[in-house]
Each structure stands twice: as C-alpha cells, then as structure tokens.
Design an enzyme around this catalytic site. Structure first.
Site, PDB file in Angstrom:
ATOM      1  N   ARG A   1      -4.864  13.743  -9.579  1.00 24.14           N
ATOM      2  CA  ARG A   1      -5.040  12.745 -10.495  1.00 24.14           C
ATOM      3  C   ARG A   1      -5.927  11.580 -10.494  1.00 24.14           C
ATOM      4  O   ARG A   1      -7.094  12.984 -10.809  1.00 24.14           O
ATOM      5  CB  ARG A   1      -4.558  11.805 -10.612  1.00 24.14           C
ATOM      6  CG  ARG A   1      -2.795  12.360  -9.339  1.00 24.14           C
ATOM      7  CD  ARG A   1      -1.361  11.708  -8.742  1.00 24.14           C
ATOM      8  NE  ARG A   1      -1.194  10.659 -10.028  1.00 24.14           N
ATOM      9  CZ  ARG A   1      -0.293   9.182  -9.779  1.00 24.14           C
ATOM     10  NH1 ARG A   1      -0.347   9.845  -7.943  1.00 24.14           N
ATOM     11  NH2 ARG A   1      -0.143   8.895 -10.356  1.00 24.14           N
TER      12      ARG A   1
ATOM     13  N   ASP B   1      -8.792  -2.189   8.392  1.00 23.37           N
ATOM     14  CA  ASP B   1      -9.253  -2.437   9.646  1.00 23.37           C
ATOM     15  C   ASP B   1      -7.762  -2.646  10.417  1.00 23.37           C
ATOM     16  O   ASP B   1      -7.696  -2.477  11.728  1.00 23.37           O
ATOM     17  CB  ASP B   1      -9.509  -4.664   9.130  1.00 23.37           C
ATOM     18  CG  ASP B   1     -11.079  -3.655   8.542  1.00 23.37           C
ATOM     19  OD1 ASP B   1     -11.423  -2.552   8.510  1.00 23.37           O
ATOM     20  OD2 ASP B   1     -11.336  -4.710   7.988  1.00 23.37           O
TER      21      ASP B   1
ATOM     22  N   SER C   1       2.616  12.238  -4.751  1.00 23.69           N
ATOM     23  CA  SER C   1       1.594  13.667  -5.420  1.00 23.69           C
ATOM     24  C   SER C   1       0.576  13.851  -5.106  1.00 23.69           C
ATOM     25  O   SER C   1      -0.066  13.321  -3.835  1.00 23.69           O
ATOM     26  CB  SER C   1       1.698  12.312  -6.669  1.00 23.69           C
ATOM     27  OG  SER C   1       0.663  11.536  -6.265  1.00 23.69           O
TER      28      SER C   1
ATOM     29  N   HIS D   1       1.438  11.417   1.182  1.00 29.54           N
ATOM     30  CA  HIS D   1       1.355  10.949  -0.564  1.00 29.54           C
ATOM     31  C   HIS D   1       2.376  11.743  -1.177  1.00 29.54           C
ATOM     32  O   HIS D   1       2.278  13.505  -0.256  1.00 29.54           O
ATOM     33  CB  HIS D   1       0.058  10.985  -1.069  1.00 29.54           C
ATOM     34  CG  HIS D   1      -0.793   9.815  -0.712  1.00 29.54           C
ATOM     35  ND1 HIS D   1      -0.568   8.360  -0.915  1.00 29.54           N
ATOM     36  CD2 HIS D   1      -2.314   9.596   0.527  1.00 29.54           C
ATOM     37  CE1 HIS D   1      -2.080   7.784  -0.483  1.00 29.54           C
ATOM     38  NE2 HIS D   1      -2.473   8.607  -0.085  1.00 29.54           N
TER      39      HIS D   1
ATOM     40  N   GLU E   1      -1.597   9.635   6.877  1.00 27.72           N
ATOM     41  CA  GLU E   1      -1.391   9.075   5.759  1.00 27.72           C
ATOM     42  C   GLU E   1      -0.792  10.076   4.918  1.00 27.72           C
ATOM     43  O   GLU E   1      -0.705  11.422   5.180  1.00 27.72           O
ATOM     44  CB  GLU E   1      -2.602   8.762   5.181  1.00 27.72           C
ATOM     45  CG  GLU E   1      -2.798   8.712   3.313  1.00 27.72           C
ATOM     46  CD  GLU E   1      -4.314   8.827   3.010  1.00 27.72           C
ATOM     47  OE1 GLU E   1      -4.927   9.075   4.089  1.00 27.72           O
ATOM     48  OE2 GLU E   1      -4.453   8.202   2.438  1.00 27.72           O
TER      49      GLU E   1
END
Ligand code: DQA
Length: 143
Positions: free
Chosen positions: A106, A86, A101, A99, A97
């Site tokens: 996963r 939000d 990994s 990451h 975004e």
C-alpha cells in the site's frame, strides 16, 4: 495459556470502512472468529479494542504477569507509535503483529512499523486468517 489480542483505531469500524480493502465482515465477526480460532487450539483470549494510543499502552502494561503473549493489530498507530513499541518492549512478552491488509503493497507510509520492531513475527494481507495464524504461531513459539 492466555493471549491478549489488541486491535487499534478504526478496527471497530470493520464492515463499514473501506470494504474493498478490509472486507465486509464486522468487528463482531472478527471477535467471533478469534474466539473460535483460540478455542480450537486450547488457548484463552482476552480481547481488547481502542481508538486511543494511551489505552493501548495501558492494556499492554496490564498484560504483564497476566498474559503469556500478545497478538496486536495496532492499525494506524503501527506507523507512528513509539509509545506502543516501548510498552511492548517493557513487558517483554512474545508478541505477533497482524494486519488485515497487505501493508507492504500500500502507501509508503504503511511500510514502517514501530510495533513490529518488538514482535517475533508479522502477518499481513491474510484478512481474519492472520489472527488465527498468529495465535497458532504464538502457541508453538511459547511451548
Ligand atoms: C491495518 C493497516 C494500517 O495501515 C491501517 O492504518 C489500519 C489497519 C490492517 O489491519 O491492515 O487501520 O493495520
């Protein structure tokens, strides 16, 4: 052009935490890598890490009218936090975004990303390089 780079919980433990997944480089190494990656393409960066969800919401709100884009690794909050989603929607800044990994390969619970729903791109499984790619992508996306 200025980007806010946010890292969520336990990213400050890089080097110590699950090195088989996240590698042996430390959070200090990551900051150095991000600074160099941004400088190479003439982008200014504000670097932030917190283990607290509310602090991450606060820094996203801070970015409104102060940053041109956001690179975010919400870490475990990726998979739980509607508040971070939000906040990203509220400021409506272009966000990527990241990451370290490959979350897609996963556990099942890592396959859902709330924050990702407010991001123009997700980069996962590329280690530190993912942050560099995110900065370069955001720069091109905004220009
Ligand atoms: C992470 C992946 C998340 O699932 C995990 O909770 C993290 C780090 C990554 O960078 O690979 O803390 O965001």
């Amino acid at each position: 052009m200025k980007f806010l780079v946010i890292n969520g919980p336990n990213i400050n433990m890089l080097g110590l935490r699950e090195p088989d997944i996240y590698g042996r480089k430390t959070y200090a190494d990551l900051l150095e890598f991000i600074r160099a990656s941004a400088a190479a393409v003439g982008v200014e960066v504000e670097l932030f890490q917190s283990n607290s969800e509310g602090a991450i919401v606060d820094i996203i709100q801070w970015a409104y009218n102060r940053a041109d884009g956001i690179v975010i690794n919400p870490a475990a909050y990726t998979h739980t936090s509607v508040a971070i989603l939000d906040a990203l929607k509220a400021v409506a800044l272009p966000a990527v975004e990241v990451h370290i990994s490959d979350v897609g390969s996963r556990e099942d619970f890592r396959k859902l990303s709330y924050a990702g729903k407010a991001c123009v791109k997700t980069i996962a499984g590329k280690g530190f390089e993912g942050y560099k790619e995110a900065i370069e992508f955001l720069k091109d996306h905004i220009s």
